[in-house]
Write a protein that holds these residues in place. Structure first.
Motif, PDB file in Angstrom:
ATOM      1  N   HIS A  54      40.978  31.295  44.133  1.00 29.59           N
ATOM      2  CA  HIS A  54      40.049  32.315  43.634  1.00 29.59           C
ATOM      3  C   HIS A  54      38.692  32.257  44.315  1.00 29.59           C
ATOM      4  CE1 HIS A  54      42.920  33.291  40.539  1.00 29.59           C
ATOM      5  NE2 HIS A  54      43.052  31.998  40.300  1.00 29.59           N
ATOM      6  N   GLU A  85      46.393  44.478  51.075  1.00 32.79           N
ATOM      7  CA  GLU A  85      46.696  43.812  49.808  1.00 32.79           C
ATOM      8  C   GLU A  85      46.923  42.326  50.092  1.00 32.79           C
ATOM      9  OE1 GLU A  85      46.923  43.552  45.830  1.00 32.79           O
ATOM     10  OE2 GLU A  85      46.605  45.446  46.868  1.00 32.79           O
ATOM     11  N   MET A 104      44.766  41.361  45.401  1.00 30.29           N
ATOM     12  CA  MET A 104      43.409  41.774  45.652  1.00 30.29           C
ATOM     13  C   MET A 104      43.400  42.665  46.881  1.00 30.29           C
ATOM     14  SD  MET A 104      40.154  39.414  46.662  1.00 30.29           S
ATOM     15  CE  MET A 104      39.394  39.766  45.102  1.00 30.29           C
ATOM     16  N   GLU A 127      40.474  39.480  41.098  1.00 30.52           N
ATOM     17  CA  GLU A 127      41.331  40.516  41.666  1.00 30.52           C
ATOM     18  C   GLU A 127      40.675  41.895  41.633  1.00 30.52           C
ATOM     19  OE1 GLU A 127      45.816  42.258  41.193  1.00 30.52           O
ATOM     20  OE2 GLU A 127      45.440  40.163  40.719  1.00 30.52           O
ATOM     21  N   MET A 177      47.295  38.401  48.366  1.00 31.48           N
ATOM     22  CA  MET A 177      47.553  37.585  47.180  1.00 31.48           C
ATOM     23  C   MET A 177      47.189  36.141  47.516  1.00 31.48           C
ATOM     24  SD  MET A 177      48.592  39.868  45.086  1.00 31.48           S
ATOM     25  CE  MET A 177      49.235  38.926  43.729  1.00 31.48           C
TER      26      MET A 177
END
Length: 90
Positions: free
Chosen positions: A25, A19, A1, A77, A21
């Motif tokens: 979520h 970036e 993401m 994402e 990860m």
């Protein structure tokens, strides 16, 4: 993401876009991963009880998470994630 960071957070994170990860979520998962990646960001965004500091704002697809589910807001994402630290000026 991809997370867009602004103001002094750009210096801490080494650029405008980071970036990330996350291990989950939710917004909190993304922020926790960012703290893991950039430890100096912790004192800029979190209080001692792990809530966002006053005037720190997180936007998901242009909506402030205070109008969603706060730190528990689900993220995908492909979402646009923006993190704004407190900014003063006049």
């Amino acid at each position: 993401m991809q997370v867009k960071v602004f103001a002094n957070l750009r210096v801490i994170c080494g650029g405008v876009t980071v970036e990330v990860m996350p291990d989950g979520h939710r917004v909190i998962d993304v922020l926790e991963k960012m703290v893991e990646m950039f430890p100096d960001i912790e004192e800029e965004i979190f209080t001692s009880d792990r809530t966002l500091k006053d005037f720190v704002h997180v936007y998901i697809n242009g909506k402030n998470i205070v109008h969603l589910a706060g730190l528990e807001t689900a993220v995908a994402e492909t979402d646009q994630f923006a993190l704004f630290p407190p900014v003063a000026g006049g």
